[in-house]
Design a protein around this motif. Structure first.
Motif, PDB file in Angstrom:
ATOM      1  N   GLY A 284      34.697 -94.415 -47.895  1.00  0.00           N
ATOM      2  CA  GLY A 284      34.910 -94.761 -46.493  1.00  0.00           C
ATOM      3  C   GLY A 284      34.299 -93.766 -45.529  1.00  0.00           C
ATOM      4  N   GLU A 285      33.150 -93.195 -45.916  1.00  0.00           N
ATOM      5  CA  GLU A 285      32.533 -92.130 -45.097  1.00  0.00           C
ATOM      6  C   GLU A 285      31.081 -92.446 -44.749  1.00  0.00           C
ATOM      7  OE1 GLU A 285      34.760 -88.247 -47.106  1.00  0.00           O
ATOM      8  OE2 GLU A 285      32.763 -88.814 -47.802  1.00  0.00           O
ATOM      9  N   ILE A 286      30.641 -91.859 -43.633  1.00  0.00           N
ATOM     10  CA  ILE A 286      29.212 -91.812 -43.292  1.00  0.00           C
ATOM     11  C   ILE A 286      28.899 -90.359 -42.973  1.00  0.00           C
ATOM     12  CG2 ILE A 286      27.405 -92.541 -41.676  1.00  0.00           C
ATOM     13  CD1 ILE A 286      28.852 -95.127 -41.224  1.00  0.00           C
ATOM     14  N   PHE A 287      27.884 -89.798 -43.641  1.00  0.00           N
ATOM     15  CA  PHE A 287      27.574 -88.383 -43.430  1.00  0.00           C
ATOM     16  C   PHE A 287      26.069 -88.148 -43.553  1.00  0.00           C
ATOM     17  CE2 PHE A 287      28.689 -89.237 -47.818  1.00  0.00           C
ATOM     18  CZ  PHE A 287      27.673 -88.641 -48.547  1.00  0.00           C
ATOM     19  N   PRO A 288      25.532 -87.152 -42.808  1.00  0.00           N
ATOM     20  CA  PRO A 288      24.094 -86.864 -42.919  1.00  0.00           C
ATOM     21  C   PRO A 288      23.778 -86.183 -44.248  1.00  0.00           C
ATOM     22  CG  PRO A 288      25.155 -85.333 -41.390  1.00  0.00           C
ATOM     23  CD  PRO A 288      26.213 -86.289 -41.829  1.00  0.00           C
ATOM     24  N   ALA A 289      22.775 -86.688 -44.935  1.00  0.00           N
ATOM     25  CA  ALA A 289      22.380 -86.078 -46.214  1.00  0.00           C
ATOM     26  C   ALA A 289      21.011 -86.590 -46.639  1.00  0.00           C
ATOM     27  CB  ALA A 289      23.407 -86.384 -47.309  1.00  0.00           C
ATOM     28  N   ASP A 290      20.357 -85.778 -47.479  1.00  0.00           N
ATOM     29  CA  ASP A 290      19.127 -86.199 -48.142  1.00  0.00           C
ATOM     30  C   ASP A 290      19.507 -86.699 -49.536  1.00  0.00           C
ATOM     31  OD1 ASP A 290      17.956 -85.076 -45.910  1.00  0.00           O
ATOM     32  OD2 ASP A 290      17.408 -83.212 -46.918  1.00  0.00           O
ATOM     33  N   ILE A 291      18.661 -87.560 -50.102  1.00  0.00           N
ATOM     34  CA  ILE A 291      18.902 -88.051 -51.462  1.00  0.00           C
ATOM     35  C   ILE A 291      17.631 -87.865 -52.284  1.00  0.00           C
ATOM     36  CG2 ILE A 291      19.400 -90.086 -52.881  1.00  0.00           C
ATOM     37  CD1 ILE A 291      21.133 -91.153 -50.670  1.00  0.00           C
ATOM     38  N   LEU A 292      17.763 -87.192 -53.415  1.00  0.00           N
ATOM     39  CA  LEU A 292      16.636 -86.998 -54.336  1.00  0.00           C
ATOM     40  C   LEU A 292      16.788 -87.961 -55.504  1.00  0.00           C
ATOM     41  CD1 LEU A 292      14.105 -85.348 -55.166  1.00  0.00           C
ATOM     42  CD2 LEU A 292      15.653 -83.814 -56.417  1.00  0.00           C
ATOM     43  N   ILE A 293      15.718 -88.692 -55.765  1.00  0.00           N
ATOM     44  CA  ILE A 293      15.718 -89.698 -56.836  1.00  0.00           C
ATOM     45  C   ILE A 293      14.708 -89.279 -57.897  1.00  0.00           C
ATOM     46  CG2 ILE A 293      15.173 -92.106 -57.369  1.00  0.00           C
ATOM     47  CD1 ILE A 293      15.999 -92.689 -54.379  1.00  0.00           C
ATOM     48  N   GLU A 294      15.157 -89.252 -59.146  1.00  0.00           N
ATOM     49  CA  GLU A 294      14.272 -88.934 -60.269  1.00  0.00           C
ATOM     50  C   GLU A 294      14.536 -89.908 -61.412  1.00  0.00           C
ATOM     51  OE1 GLU A 294      14.492 -84.910 -61.655  1.00  0.00           O
ATOM     52  OE2 GLU A 294      14.428 -84.047 -59.645  1.00  0.00           O
ATOM     53  N   LYS A 295      13.482 -90.414 -62.016  1.00  0.00           N
ATOM     54  CA  LYS A 295      13.583 -91.312 -63.169  1.00  0.00           C
ATOM     55  C   LYS A 295      14.540 -92.481 -62.901  1.00  0.00           C
ATOM     56  CE  LYS A 295      12.522 -87.602 -66.402  1.00  0.00           C
ATOM     57  NZ  LYS A 295      13.075 -86.642 -67.380  1.00  0.00           N
ATOM     58  N   GLY A 296      14.460 -93.003 -61.679  1.00  0.00           N
ATOM     59  CA  GLY A 296      15.235 -94.184 -61.348  1.00  0.00           C
ATOM     60  C   GLY A 296      16.708 -93.944 -61.057  1.00  0.00           C
ATOM     61  N   LYS A 297      17.127 -92.696 -61.112  1.00  0.00           N
ATOM     62  CA  LYS A 297      18.535 -92.340 -60.872  1.00  0.00           C
ATOM     63  C   LYS A 297      18.647 -91.411 -59.663  1.00  0.00           C
ATOM     64  CE  LYS A 297      20.112 -94.118 -64.881  1.00  0.00           C
ATOM     65  NZ  LYS A 297      21.097 -95.213 -64.955  1.00  0.00           N
ATOM     66  N   ILE A 298      19.836 -91.363 -59.095  1.00  0.00           N
ATOM     67  CA  ILE A 298      20.096 -90.400 -58.018  1.00  0.00           C
ATOM     68  C   ILE A 298      20.324 -89.041 -58.652  1.00  0.00           C
ATOM     69  CG2 ILE A 298      21.694 -89.754 -56.169  1.00  0.00           C
ATOM     70  CD1 ILE A 298      22.119 -92.783 -55.689  1.00  0.00           C
ATOM     71  N   ALA A 299      19.452 -88.073 -58.327  1.00  0.00           N
ATOM     72  CA  ALA A 299      19.513 -86.745 -58.953  1.00  0.00           C
ATOM     73  C   ALA A 299      20.314 -85.756 -58.117  1.00  0.00           C
ATOM     74  CB  ALA A 299      18.101 -86.209 -59.185  1.00  0.00           C
TER      75      ALA A 299
ATOM     76  N   ARG B 157      25.963 -92.220 -55.873  1.00  0.00           N
ATOM     77  CA  ARG B 157      26.493 -90.982 -56.455  1.00  0.00           C
ATOM     78  C   ARG B 157      25.505 -90.447 -57.482  1.00  0.00           C
ATOM     79  NH1 ARG B 157      30.878 -94.261 -59.034  1.00  0.00           N
ATOM     80  NH2 ARG B 157      30.019 -94.950 -61.011  1.00  0.00           N
ATOM     81  N   VAL B 158      25.568 -89.176 -57.724  1.00  0.00           N
ATOM     82  CA  VAL B 158      24.643 -88.533 -58.663  1.00  0.00           C
ATOM     83  C   VAL B 158      24.819 -89.154 -60.048  1.00  0.00           C
ATOM     84  CG1 VAL B 158      24.033 -86.359 -59.797  1.00  0.00           C
ATOM     85  CG2 VAL B 158      24.547 -86.391 -57.352  1.00  0.00           C
ATOM     86  N   GLY B 159      23.709 -89.549 -60.659  1.00  0.00           N
ATOM     87  CA  GLY B 159      23.720 -90.167 -61.982  1.00  0.00           C
ATOM     88  C   GLY B 159      23.680 -91.681 -61.956  1.00  0.00           C
ATOM     89  N   ALA B 160      23.973 -92.273 -60.792  1.00  0.00           N
ATOM     90  CA  ALA B 160      23.944 -93.736 -60.677  1.00  0.00           C
ATOM     91  C   ALA B 160      22.512 -94.221 -60.505  1.00  0.00           C
ATOM     92  CB  ALA B 160      24.790 -94.188 -59.489  1.00  0.00           C
ATOM     93  N   ASP B 161      22.280 -95.509 -60.806  1.00  0.00           N
ATOM     94  CA  ASP B 161      20.973 -96.109 -60.521  1.00  0.00           C
ATOM     95  C   ASP B 161      20.643 -95.926 -59.042  1.00  0.00           C
ATOM     96  OD1 ASP B 161      20.629 -96.958 -63.088  1.00  0.00           O
ATOM     97  OD2 ASP B 161      20.814 -99.099 -62.679  1.00  0.00           O
ATOM     98  N   ALA B 162      19.384 -95.598 -58.777  1.00  0.00           N
ATOM     99  CA  ALA B 162      18.962 -95.398 -57.386  1.00  0.00           C
ATOM    100  C   ALA B 162      18.650 -96.745 -56.746  1.00  0.00           C
ATOM    101  CB  ALA B 162      17.761 -94.464 -57.330  1.00  0.00           C
ATOM    102  N   ASP B 163      19.715 -97.505 -56.472  1.00  0.00           N
ATOM    103  CA  ASP B 163      19.619 -98.779 -55.753  1.00  0.00           C
ATOM    104  C   ASP B 163      20.101 -98.503 -54.334  1.00  0.00           C
ATOM    105  OD1 ASP B 163      18.945 -99.821 -58.200  1.00  0.00           O
ATOM    106  OD2 ASP B 163      20.886-100.784 -58.545  1.00  0.00           O
ATOM    107  N   ILE B 164      19.189 -98.594 -53.378  1.00  0.00           N
ATOM    108  CA  ILE B 164      19.494 -98.146 -52.010  1.00  0.00           C
ATOM    109  C   ILE B 164      18.910 -99.113 -50.994  1.00  0.00           C
ATOM    110  CG2 ILE B 164      18.950 -96.331 -50.307  1.00  0.00           C
ATOM    111  CD1 ILE B 164      19.177 -94.328 -52.709  1.00  0.00           C
ATOM    112  N   THR B 165      19.687 -99.381 -49.944  1.00  0.00           N
ATOM    113  CA  THR B 165      19.217-100.188 -48.819  1.00  0.00           C
ATOM    114  C   THR B 165      19.250 -99.327 -47.558  1.00  0.00           C
ATOM    115  OG1 THR B 165      20.172-102.153 -49.857  1.00  0.00           O
ATOM    116  CG2 THR B 165      19.565-102.332 -47.523  1.00  0.00           C
ATOM    117  N   ILE B 166      18.132 -99.269 -46.854  1.00  0.00           N
ATOM    118  CA  ILE B 166      18.079 -98.511 -45.600  1.00  0.00           C
ATOM    119  C   ILE B 166      18.152 -99.503 -44.445  1.00  0.00           C
ATOM    120  CG2 ILE B 166      16.729 -96.893 -44.181  1.00  0.00           C
ATOM    121  CD1 ILE B 166      15.494 -95.879 -46.867  1.00  0.00           C
TER     122      ILE B 166
END
Length: 431
Positions: A17-32, A371-380
């Motif tokens: 239930g949060e919104i927060f500023p952050a960067d996301i690094l994706i490696e090998k199809g996962k959130i790193a 979350r870290v380790g999850a598939d990097a499925d993201i909508t902007i």
């Protein structure tokens, strides 16, 4: 697979239930990694520019028409439409030809989705053979083949005995039943909501009771069997009341609403507009108000499109002869933002929850989270971006939208599936 770094976004975590500023690094199809001031020594950097970074949206109710009706849509064109609409995953209904009632058709759908190579496509298997409402399908076999739920969507299961047995078996194999609630002897011959507008237009109507009687029956059967029941495309105030009461009693029932049902009323049919012909039909202002209230208080868990493409030739006929259905994938986010978020019916987090974690939970998927380790499925999503709906630009083969010419605000600008950019509106700085 190379690295991808999303810089400067507002991450939406609907589970927390949060919104927060952050960067996301994706490696090998996962959130790193998720954090401030992340750096990548190589790969692609996308400057998100303060837009919302959401878990990949999930539409748990679409019709991709393949196999059998490829003139309306294919898994490839439907996947493109989903990606353009911000969806990273969909659950496709089994009313194809042949019906998705056996392992071969389920395997075919999954293989075609893999070939399209864009989004995740989860098949929903038929509840009964041929969706005829008579004999149950091989549920355990279908689950093993990759089905995520059972439904005869598009056709109600008339027999309470068959529905009870279906729920008993579905509970045994651990998958939900998705119910198309329609009492066929009440809806027979109807083409729009039964009420003032149907009288004015001289069209046979479908009463609200046709839906509500089946909602009541299936809630009773869910309570009796303990089987998780998901009610598709809720459209009436009476259905909302029944679902709210059932949830209060602890019945394992969930429900969805479509953008067209919380946006339009039966007045959209004026002029015999076949783009507004849908099943269940568009209802009254009182029903729309009840649906919005149900979204706000959590009675309705999910927003799903019931994306139902048809050819122009099929829809461009007399109202009574046109098929039911409208396309929805490419207008869904804009309608949610314009009709629910901006007026304050739902917060951005609540809206995204109904498009991500809630459908994922109902279908037993690992998707819908950042979350870290999850598939990097993201909508902007850009909450300030506006557009006027123009069906001629749709990626879907379907053009049957009643929203043509409507101005929408709050739109997807990029869709990432397993770390790969599958849709880019061209508004982000990519280096």
């Amino acid at each position: 697979m190379h690295k991808l770094l999303l810089k400067g976004g507002l991450v939406v975590d609907p589970a927390a239930g949060e919104i927060f500023p952050a960067d996301i690094l994706i490696e090998k199809g996962k959130i790193a990694a998720i954090g401030q001031d992340l750096e990548a020594s190589e790969g692609t950097v996308i400057d998100v520019g303060g837009r919302l970074v959401s878990p990949g949206l999930i539409d748990m109710h679409v019709h991709f028409r393949e196999p059998g009706f490829e003139a309306k849509e294919t898994i490839a064109t439907g996947s493109r439409a989903a990606a353009r609409g911000g969806f990273t995953a969909v659950a496709c209904m089994p009313n194809t030809d042949p019906v998705a009632d056996n392992r071969a058709v389920i395997s075919y759908i999954r293989a075609r989705a893999e070939q399209a190579g864009l989004i995740k496509v989860y098949p929903v298997a038929a509840l009964t053979r041929g969706s005829r409402g008579e004999e149950l399908t091989e549920m355990a076999d279908l689950k093993e083949a990759g089905a995520v739920a059972f439904s005869d969507d598009g056709r109600p299961v008339s027999s309470a005995a068959v529905m009870r047995r279906a729920m008993q078996y579905a509970r045994m194999v651990g998958l939900p039943v998705i119910s198309h609630c329609e009492e066929p002897t009440l809806s027979a011959g109807g083409v729009m909501h039964e009420g003032y507008m149907s009288t004015v237009l001289g069209l046979p109507g479908i009463p609200a009771a046709a839906e509500e009687i089946m909602v009541a029956r299936d809630i009773i059967l869910s309570e009796h069997t303990g089987c998780p029941l998901h009610i598709a495309h809720v459209s009436t105030a009476g259905s909302v009341r029944l679902i709210r009461e059932a949830k209060a009693r602890g019945v394992p029932v969930t429900a969805e609403v479509t953008p067209h049902h919380f946006t339009l009323t039966d007045r959209a049919v004026a002029g015999y507009n076949t783009s507004a012909k849908v099943n269940p039909p568009l209802r009254t202002e009182e029903d729309v108000a009840a649906l919005k209230e149900a979204l706000a208080d959590g009675t309705i868990d999910v927003i799903a499109t019931d994306h139902a493409p048809h050819t122009v030739e099929e829809k461009d006929v007399e109202f009574q002869l046109a098929p039911f259905g409208m396309v929805g994938l490419e207008t869904a986010v804009g309608l949610v933002w314009t009709e629910l978020v901006i007026p304050g019916v739902l917060s951005p987090v609540e809206a995204i929850r109904k498009l991500t974690v809630n459908p994922a939970r109902i279908l037993g998927l690992q998707d819908g989270v950042i979350r870290v380790g999850a598939d990097a499925d993201i909508t902007i999503i850009d909450p300030g971006l506006t557009e006027v709906v123009d069906p001629s630009t749709f990626a879907s083969k379907g053009r049957n939208s009643p929203f043509s010419g409507k101005k929408l605000q709050g739109l997807p600008v990029a869709t990432i599936v397993r770390g790969r950019l599958v849709y880019d509106r061209g508004l982000l700085a990519v280096t």
